[in-house]
Enzyme design. Structure first.
Site, mmCIF file in Angstrom:
data_model
loop_
_atom_site.group_PDB
_atom_site.id
_atom_site.type_symbol
_atom_site.label_atom_id
_atom_site.label_comp_id
_atom_site.label_asym_id
_atom_site.label_seq_id
_atom_site.Cartn_x
_atom_site.Cartn_y
_atom_site.Cartn_z
ATOM 1 N N ASN A 161 -2.203 6.749 59.325
ATOM 2 C CA ASN A 161 -2.924 5.537 58.763
ATOM 3 C C ASN A 161 -4.594 6.402 58.941
ATOM 4 O O ASN A 161 -5.063 5.831 57.995
ATOM 5 C CB ASN A 161 -2.890 4.464 59.137
ATOM 6 C CG ASN A 161 -3.591 4.739 60.487
ATOM 7 O OD1 ASN A 161 -4.839 5.487 61.335
ATOM 8 N ND2 ASN A 161 -4.134 3.413 61.011
ATOM 9 N N ASP A 171 -11.865 8.374 73.888
ATOM 10 C CA ASP A 171 -11.260 6.999 73.532
ATOM 11 C C ASP A 171 -10.550 6.155 75.005
ATOM 12 O O ASP A 171 -10.065 7.454 75.773
ATOM 13 C CB ASP A 171 -10.967 6.551 72.480
ATOM 14 C CG ASP A 171 -10.242 7.712 72.355
ATOM 15 O OD1 ASP A 171 -8.862 8.449 73.072
ATOM 16 O OD2 ASP A 171 -9.017 7.543 71.381
ATOM 17 N N GLU A 229 -9.881 2.964 63.119
ATOM 18 C CA GLU A 229 -9.331 2.892 62.061
ATOM 19 C C GLU A 229 -9.749 1.991 60.908
ATOM 20 O O GLU A 229 -11.140 2.556 60.824
ATOM 21 C CB GLU A 229 -8.526 1.325 62.860
ATOM 22 C CG GLU A 229 -8.091 0.890 64.144
ATOM 23 C CD GLU A 229 -6.629 1.436 64.112
ATOM 24 O OE1 GLU A 229 -5.978 2.303 62.868
ATOM 25 O OE2 GLU A 229 -5.587 1.928 65.375
ATOM 26 N N HIS A 247 -6.551 7.587 61.019
ATOM 27 C CA HIS A 247 -7.835 7.158 61.999
ATOM 28 C C HIS A 247 -8.247 8.993 62.970
ATOM 29 O O HIS A 247 -7.530 8.841 62.731
ATOM 30 C CB HIS A 247 -7.308 6.012 62.936
ATOM 31 C CG HIS A 247 -6.248 6.189 64.151
ATOM 32 N ND1 HIS A 247 -5.787 5.548 64.625
ATOM 33 C CD2 HIS A 247 -5.799 7.494 64.803
ATOM 34 C CE1 HIS A 247 -4.586 6.119 65.175
ATOM 35 N NE2 HIS A 247 -5.076 7.424 65.524
HETATM 36 P P1 PGA Z 1 -0.623 12.220 68.487
HETATM 37 O O1 PGA Z 1 -1.653 10.750 67.731
HETATM 38 O O2 PGA Z 1 -1.321 13.791 68.977
HETATM 39 O O3 PGA Z 1 0.420 11.566 69.634
HETATM 40 O O4 PGA Z 1 0.333 11.819 66.922
HETATM 41 C C1 PGA Z 1 -2.392 11.212 66.968
HETATM 42 C C2 PGA Z 1 -3.620 10.194 66.864
HETATM 43 O O5 PGA Z 1 -3.547 8.952 67.067
HETATM 44 O O6 PGA Z 1 -5.153 9.948 66.637
#
Ligand code: PGA
Length: 250
Positions: free
Chosen positions: A145, A76, A152, A147
């Site tokens: 959450n 992304d 999302e 995702h």
């Molecule tokens: P993080 O993010 O590794 O910074 O916890 C993971 C994500 O949101 O996919």
């Protein structure tokens, strides 16, 4: 010492701490690269993969792990940020991995946050993955959450690379990387869940107690778009590498 288990089709490697998570993930990546030097990797950003990238840089320096034929596609990118913006995911990948290994930059792909026609650019990204022969090994993180990438809650299992709105929670979670929350872009380009489910092998990393509910819901809950990671239960070759805290609600 790691503990291995399997829940449904998903394999777990549960580690003592996040350093061990990084080492275990690096073993899988290094083995895959040695077995298939022109492997197509799917890569991720965020704080979780940084330890793995450090391990891979070490393996390049100390053992000559060779990335010269490797290609990569990132999950992304923020819409509106160019690759030289310090919070862009292209910048993250260059500074945390690509600048320190012998991968050809022309073989590394990150969605174009500044595309004039983002929709067309998303379609071309999908085509480029197909033309490369598909992603052999996909790295994932998991959002608080549930995702995956910027898919999302509400994202459908057949979704493809597209422009999405970020949720309030994700904007808040990611504000720590920006000067303040108002600077976090509100939209992003993300590979879809359908795109991710087509990858041949998936390794998801999770560390810390703030991930334990998302990890448990992905595995134990029903498979639906409220928790996008739950779709991974249908993937034939998916391994979660977690620390003890992230696995503590399993
Ligand atoms: P993080 O993010 O590794 O910074 O916890 C993971 C994500 O949101 O996919």
């Amino acid at each position: 010492m790691t503990e291995n288990k399997q829940i449904g089709k998903i394999k777990f490697i549960i580690c003592e701490d996040k350093e061990e998570v990084a080492r275990e993930a690096a073993k899988i990546f290094a083995k895959a690269i040695r077995e298939k030097p022109d492997i197509i990797l799917g890569l991720a950003t965020g704080s979780t993969p940084i330890g793995l990238y450090k391990e891979l840089i070490c393996l390049k320096k100390e053992e000559g792990l060779d990335f010269s034929q490797v290609s990569s596609f990132n999950l992304d990118e923020y819409l509106g940020l160019s690759g030289d913006h310090p919070q862009s995911y292209r910048y993250f990948m260059n500074s945390n991995l690509f600048n320190h290994i012998n991968i050809k930059k022309s073989n590394t792909h990150v969605p174009d946050g500044k595309a004039k026609d983002p929709k067309d650019s998303c379609q071309k990204y999908e085509e480029a993955i197909k033309q490369a022969g598909g992603i052999d090994l996909q790295l994932l993180g998991i959002g608080g959450n549930g995702h995956i990438a910027f898919n999302e809650p509400g994202s459908e299992p057949d979704s493809r690379t597209r422009v999405v709105d970020l949720t309030e929670r994700t904007i808040k979670d990611n504000a720590r990387f920006f000067e303040d929350e108002s600077q976090v872009p509100k939209k992003a380009i993300t590979m879809g869940i359908g795109t991710i489910l087509e990858t041949k092998k998936i390794v998801l990393l999770a560390a810390g107690s703030n991930k334990k509910d998302a990890v448990a819901k992905s595995i134990k809950g029903s498979i639906n778009s409220d928790v996008p990671t739950s779709f991974l239960q249908n993937h034939p070759d998916c391994t979660f590498i977690t620390d003890r805290e992230a696995a503590s609600s399993l």
